[in-house]
Design a protein around this motif. Structure first.
Motif, PDB file in Angstrom:
ATOM      1  N   VAL A  10     -12.286  30.120  11.926  1.00  0.00           N
ATOM      2  CA  VAL A  10     -11.369  29.116  12.446  1.00  0.00           C
ATOM      3  C   VAL A  10     -10.068  29.831  12.808  1.00  0.00           C
ATOM      4  O   VAL A  10      -9.539  30.584  11.999  1.00  0.00           O
ATOM      5  N   ALA A  11      -9.575  29.609  14.017  1.00  0.00           N
ATOM      6  CA  ALA A  11      -8.310  30.210  14.443  1.00  0.00           C
ATOM      7  C   ALA A  11      -7.346  29.094  14.804  1.00  0.00           C
ATOM      8  O   ALA A  11      -7.703  28.148  15.508  1.00  0.00           O
ATOM      9  N   ARG A  30       0.748  16.525   1.613  1.00  0.00           N
ATOM     10  CA  ARG A  30      -0.334  16.713   2.586  1.00  0.00           C
ATOM     11  C   ARG A  30      -0.123  18.001   3.367  1.00  0.00           C
ATOM     12  O   ARG A  30      -1.060  18.760   3.607  1.00  0.00           O
ATOM     13  N   CYS A  31       1.127  18.267   3.749  1.00  0.00           N
ATOM     14  CA  CYS A  31       1.444  19.491   4.479  1.00  0.00           C
ATOM     15  C   CYS A  31       1.091  20.716   3.635  1.00  0.00           C
ATOM     16  O   CYS A  31       0.479  21.658   4.130  1.00  0.00           O
ATOM     17  N   ALA A  32       1.473  20.696   2.367  1.00  0.00           N
ATOM     18  CA  ALA A  32       1.168  21.818   1.472  1.00  0.00           C
ATOM     19  C   ALA A  32      -0.342  22.000   1.334  1.00  0.00           C
ATOM     20  O   ALA A  32      -0.835  23.138   1.318  1.00  0.00           O
ATOM     21  N   ALA A  33      -1.070  20.897   1.250  1.00  0.00           N
ATOM     22  CA  ALA A  33      -2.531  20.977   1.127  1.00  0.00           C
ATOM     23  C   ALA A  33      -3.157  21.566   2.389  1.00  0.00           C
ATOM     24  O   ALA A  33      -4.089  22.378   2.310  1.00  0.00           O
ATOM     25  N   ILE A  34      -2.632  21.200   3.547  1.00  0.00           N
ATOM     26  CA  ILE A  34      -3.154  21.729   4.815  1.00  0.00           C
ATOM     27  C   ILE A  34      -2.893  23.228   4.903  1.00  0.00           C
ATOM     28  O   ILE A  34      -3.789  24.010   5.236  1.00  0.00           O
ATOM     29  N   VAL A  35      -1.672  23.636   4.601  1.00  0.00           N
ATOM     30  CA  VAL A  35      -1.337  25.066   4.646  1.00  0.00           C
ATOM     31  C   VAL A  35      -2.186  25.832   3.637  1.00  0.00           C
ATOM     32  O   VAL A  35      -2.708  26.909   3.940  1.00  0.00           O
ATOM     33  N   ASP A  36      -2.337  25.280   2.443  1.00  0.00           N
ATOM     34  CA  ASP A  36      -3.145  25.917   1.412  1.00  0.00           C
ATOM     35  C   ASP A  36      -4.579  26.111   1.887  1.00  0.00           C
ATOM     36  O   ASP A  36      -5.162  27.178   1.736  1.00  0.00           O
ATOM     37  N   ARG A  37      -5.144  25.078   2.463  1.00  0.00           N
ATOM     38  CA  ARG A  37      -6.540  25.145   2.936  1.00  0.00           C
ATOM     39  C   ARG A  37      -6.688  26.157   4.062  1.00  0.00           C
ATOM     40  O   ARG A  37      -7.634  26.935   4.100  1.00  0.00           O
ATOM     41  N   LEU A  38      -5.736  26.177   4.984  1.00  0.00           N
ATOM     42  CA  LEU A  38      -5.841  27.079   6.133  1.00  0.00           C
ATOM     43  C   LEU A  38      -5.628  28.545   5.757  1.00  0.00           C
ATOM     44  O   LEU A  38      -6.175  29.435   6.402  1.00  0.00           O
ATOM     45  N   THR A  39      -4.842  28.796   4.741  1.00  0.00           N
ATOM     46  CA  THR A  39      -4.525  30.180   4.393  1.00  0.00           C
ATOM     47  C   THR A  39      -5.437  30.768   3.325  1.00  0.00           C
ATOM     48  O   THR A  39      -5.444  31.983   3.125  1.00  0.00           O
ATOM     49  N   PHE A  40      -6.213  29.949   2.647  1.00  0.00           N
ATOM     50  CA  PHE A  40      -7.114  30.433   1.595  1.00  0.00           C
ATOM     51  C   PHE A  40      -8.169  31.353   2.201  1.00  0.00           C
ATOM     52  O   PHE A  40      -8.875  30.975   3.134  1.00  0.00           O
ATOM     53  N   ASN A  41      -8.254  32.569   1.698  1.00  0.00           N
ATOM     54  CA  ASN A  41      -9.203  33.578   2.194  1.00  0.00           C
ATOM     55  C   ASN A  41      -9.052  33.844   3.689  1.00  0.00           C
ATOM     56  O   ASN A  41     -10.001  34.221   4.364  1.00  0.00           O
ATOM     57  N   GLY A  42      -7.871  33.628   4.222  1.00  0.00           N
ATOM     58  CA  GLY A  42      -7.647  33.834   5.641  1.00  0.00           C
ATOM     59  C   GLY A  42      -6.759  35.024   5.913  1.00  0.00           C
ATOM     60  O   GLY A  42      -6.203  35.634   5.010  1.00  0.00           O
ATOM     61  N   ALA A  43      -6.648  35.352   7.165  1.00  0.00           N
ATOM     62  CA  ALA A  43      -5.762  36.422   7.609  1.00  0.00           C
ATOM     63  C   ALA A  43      -4.668  35.791   8.465  1.00  0.00           C
ATOM     64  O   ALA A  43      -4.962  35.054   9.410  1.00  0.00           O
ATOM     65  N   ILE A  44      -3.434  36.047   8.120  1.00  0.00           N
ATOM     66  CA  ILE A  44      -2.306  35.534   8.885  1.00  0.00           C
ATOM     67  C   ILE A  44      -1.792  36.665   9.760  1.00  0.00           C
ATOM     68  O   ILE A  44      -1.426  37.734   9.263  1.00  0.00           O
TER      69      ILE A  44
END
Length: 67
Positions: A10-11, A30-44
């Motif tokens: 997912v990009a 909700r914002c914190a949950a979205i950021v948490d979900r998107l960044t978990f095991n991801g590459a920024i």
């Protein structure tokens, strides 16, 4: 999103830092949950570049604002 991320990449691109996402997702939890979900095991990847479209829009707004 959960099912998608388990099987695919997912990009997501944004010109806004995570701290500014509360403008879009106005509920802080909700914002914190979205950021948490998107960044978990991801590459920024931060490119450090400015958005041409944003700069163009701001310039057009300034032109319209001048009497």
């Amino acid at each position: 999103m959960t099912e998608l991320e388990e099987k695919n990449s997912v990009a997501i691109a944004s010109n806004e830092s995570f701290g500014g996402w509360t403008k879009t997702f106005t509920d802080p939890r909700r914002c914190a949950a979205i950021v948490d979900r998107l960044t978990f095991n991801g590459a920024i990847i931060e490119t450090g570049t400015q958005s041409y479209r944003l700069a163009h829009t701001k310039a057009q707004q300034q032109i319209k604002a001048v009497p």
